[in-house]
Every structure is written in structure tokens, then in C-alpha cells.
Design an enzyme around this catalytic site. Structure first.
Site, PDB file in Angstrom:
ATOM      1  N   THR A  28      43.769  45.589  37.064  1.00 37.22           N
ATOM      2  CA  THR A  28      42.877  46.300  37.993  1.00 37.22           C
ATOM      3  C   THR A  28      42.773  45.524  39.301  1.00 37.22           C
ATOM      4  O   THR A  28      42.748  44.297  39.287  1.00 37.22           O
ATOM      5  CB  THR A  28      41.483  46.427  37.349  1.00 37.22           C
ATOM      6  OG1 THR A  28      41.620  47.225  36.160  1.00 37.22           O
ATOM      7  CG2 THR A  28      40.494  47.099  38.301  1.00 37.22           C
ATOM      8  N   GLY A  99      37.487  39.309  38.219  1.00 44.14           N
ATOM      9  CA  GLY A  99      36.280  40.098  38.039  1.00 44.14           C
ATOM     10  C   GLY A  99      35.547  40.485  39.298  1.00 44.14           C
ATOM     11  O   GLY A  99      34.517  41.133  39.262  1.00 44.14           O
ATOM     12  N   GLU A 107      39.549  43.463  31.092  1.00 43.10           N
ATOM     13  CA  GLU A 107      40.723  42.658  31.447  1.00 43.10           C
ATOM     14  C   GLU A 107      40.871  41.511  30.463  1.00 43.10           C
ATOM     15  O   GLU A 107      41.944  41.252  29.930  1.00 43.10           O
ATOM     16  CB  GLU A 107      40.583  42.099  32.869  1.00 43.10           C
ATOM     17  CG  GLU A 107      40.726  43.146  33.941  1.00 43.10           C
ATOM     18  CD  GLU A 107      40.408  42.606  35.326  1.00 43.10           C
ATOM     19  OE1 GLU A 107      39.729  41.567  35.443  1.00 43.10           O
ATOM     20  OE2 GLU A 107      40.862  43.222  36.298  1.00 43.10           O
TER      21      GLU A 107
HETATM   22  O1  DER Z   1      38.544  42.176  39.612  1.00 48.07           O
HETATM   23  C1  DER Z   1      39.601  41.734  39.138  1.00 48.07           C
HETATM   24  O2  DER Z   1      39.669  41.089  38.094  1.00 48.07           O
HETATM   25  C2  DER Z   1      40.850  41.878  39.973  1.00 48.07           C
HETATM   26  O3  DER Z   1      41.994  41.797  39.166  1.00 48.07           O
HETATM   27  C3  DER Z   1      40.838  40.734  40.963  1.00 48.07           C
HETATM   28  O4  DER Z   1      40.780  39.552  40.212  1.00 48.07           O
HETATM   29  C4  DER Z   1      42.011  40.742  41.906  1.00 48.07           C
HETATM   30  O5  DER Z   1      41.846  41.834  42.741  1.00 48.07           O
HETATM   31  P1  DER Z   1      42.743  41.991  44.064  1.00 48.07           P
HETATM   32  O6  DER Z   1      44.167  42.018  43.574  1.00 48.07           O
HETATM   33  O7  DER Z   1      42.284  43.284  44.655  1.00 48.07           O
HETATM   34  O8  DER Z   1      42.460  40.798  44.943  1.00 48.07           O
END
Ligand code: DER
Length: 236
Positions: A28, A99, A107
Site C-alpha cells: 500500500t 504505516g 501489511e
Molecule cells: O503506509 C505504508 O506502510 C506505506 O507503505 C508507506 O510505508 C510508504 O508509502 P509511500 O510509498 O507512499 O511513501
């Protein structure tokens, strides 16, 4: 190259690890989004077959559905071949903060069930120590008496100058953010290193109102970093 170009480059490199027939953890965030798009494209081109995706958020579930990626869950597939996901921070030992997009619990469940967990980041995510970016280290907590839980978390790390804040939505910031699992998030901000991550993790998880936290310790098997000077692949 823009930051999004770098995210895309890292994501496409990670998808090279995907083989037909795999059960995949679908991450995500804005970096993982590129990986999921790429998987969908390869399925459509017939270059990948028999893939089953396990999404780590409702947002990724929607994206994968729209791409025609067959979806399942951990109840049906308790062992996942490979997960690809982003991260907010990566330390020199490949420990992560995740997160900030609010999906840390699902996750961590999916990525904890994986044989291989490939993390994709642009170079801005690299830190010397966890918490070093000065940005949030999220903790998912139940809604009941969240202030009580937040104050216990803040006290736990007072030597590290910790400030605990409820994550809220919208400009006025008066609505609490609610996760896919119906919980709240307390964001922890550190002024200096919290030292032993395992000890910190154990003490956070001992607090009764805490569900999970955003430190992913010793979970990544590979981290792919896209920078201005090219790609770096760090293996555990
Ligand atoms: O919220 C999450 O865990 C996302 O994976 C984050 O850790 C990374 O989000 P981004 O790729 O938009 O910086």
C-alpha cells in the site's frame, strides 16, 4: 527524475522478482501502487500467469480489482511467496518504519507470512536510525480510551523526547483517522534514537490498548533503493 519517477523505477525492478504461479502480497502507498500497476500490466500482456494477490489495504484491494488481478486472503493462502511494499524509513540494518499510509496492521500480517519481502523506496527514505526522519512512527490502537494509551506510549519514550499525537483527518483535523480495521492511530515523534528496537517493540506491544506498531524489525529480505545515481539492491 522526479521522486515519483524514482518510486516507479524501484517498483518495476521489484516486479522482476515475480514469477507466474506466485501468491503475492500487494503493498500500500504511492510506491507500491506502481508495482501493483506493473503486475496488472504483465498479467494483461500474458507475460505473467496464475497470480493470486493478497492486498494489504482496502485501497490496494480496489486498485487490484480494477486491474483484474485475482485476489485472495491469508485464510486461503497462509504462506505468501513474495510481498512488495514501500516504506517510510529504512535503516542500515533494513529495519523499517511503515504505516504513514495507515495500513501497517494488514501489511505486517501479510508481510510476516512471506517467504520474501521486497521493499521499494526512493533514496529519501534512508535514515541512520529508526525515528531519525523526525516523522511519525505509527501505532494502531483501539478507540476505547485512546488518550490513556497515547499517554502511556509517550511516557514509554520520554527519554527520546517522544510526542504522541492522534492521527486526524481533513484540514480542520478534528476527525480521528480510522483504519481499515476500525482502529485509531497514535503517531509517535522522536527527537533522538529509541535505541534497542526489539525492546521498544516489546514494550509497545505490552500496552493493553495497542494493536500493532509501524516498526518492521528484521522483516525485509531485500530493499531496492532508487536514487538519482541509479538503483541499489540491498539483500539481508
Ligand atoms: O503506509 C505504508 O506502510 C506505506 O507503505 C508507506 O510505508 C510508504 O508509502 P509511500 O510509498 O507512499 O511513501
Amino acid at each position: 527524475l522526479t521522486q515519483d519517477d524514482l518510486k516507479k523505477i524501484a517498483a518495476y525492478k521489484a516486479v522482476e522478482y515475480v514469477e507466474s504461479g506466485m501468491v503475492l502480497g500487494l503493498g500500500t502507498g504511492s510506491t507500491a501502487k506502481h508495482a501493483v500497476d506493473r503486475i496488472g500490466e504483465l498479467l494483461r500482456q500474458g507475460k505473467l500467469k496464475d497470480i493470486v494477490g493478497i492486498p494489504t489495504s482496502t485501497k490496494t484491494h480496489e486498485q487490484a480489482l480494477s486491474l483484474g488481478i485475482p485476489l485472495s486472503d491469508l485464510d486461503s493462502h497462509p504462506v505468501v511467496d513474495l510481498a512488495i511494499d514501500g516504506a517510510d524509513e529504512v535503516d542500515p540494518y533494513l529495519n523499517l518504519v511503515k504505516g504513514r499510509g495507515g495500513s501497517l496492521l494488514r501489511e505486517k500480517m501479510v508481510e510476516g507470512a512471506c517467504k520474501k519481502f521486497v521493499v521499494i523506496v526512493d533514496e529519501s527514505k534512508l535514515v541512520n536510525y529508526i525515528g531519525g526522519s523526525g516523522l511519525a512512527m505509527p501505532v494502531e490502537v483501539i478507540q476505547f480510551c485512546w488518550k490513556f494509551t497515547a499517554s502511556r506510549l509517550q511516557k514509554l519514550f520520554e527519554e527520546s523526547g517522544c510526542v504522541a499525537k492522534l492521527r486526524t483527518l481533513g484540514e480542520k483535523g478534528d476527525e480521528p483517522y480510522v483504519t481499515d480495521n476500525g482502529n485509531f492511530i497514535i503517531d509517535l515523534y522522536f527527537k533522538q534514537s529509541i535505541g534497542d528496537l526489539k525492546a521498544a517493540s516489546d514494550s509497545i506491544l505490552q500496552i493493553a490498548g495497542v494493536v500493532e506498531h509501524g516498526m518492521f524489525i528484521d522483516m525485509a529480505t531485500t530493499v531496492i533503493v532508487a536514487g538519482e545515481l541509479g538503483l541499489t539492491v540491498k539483500d539481508k
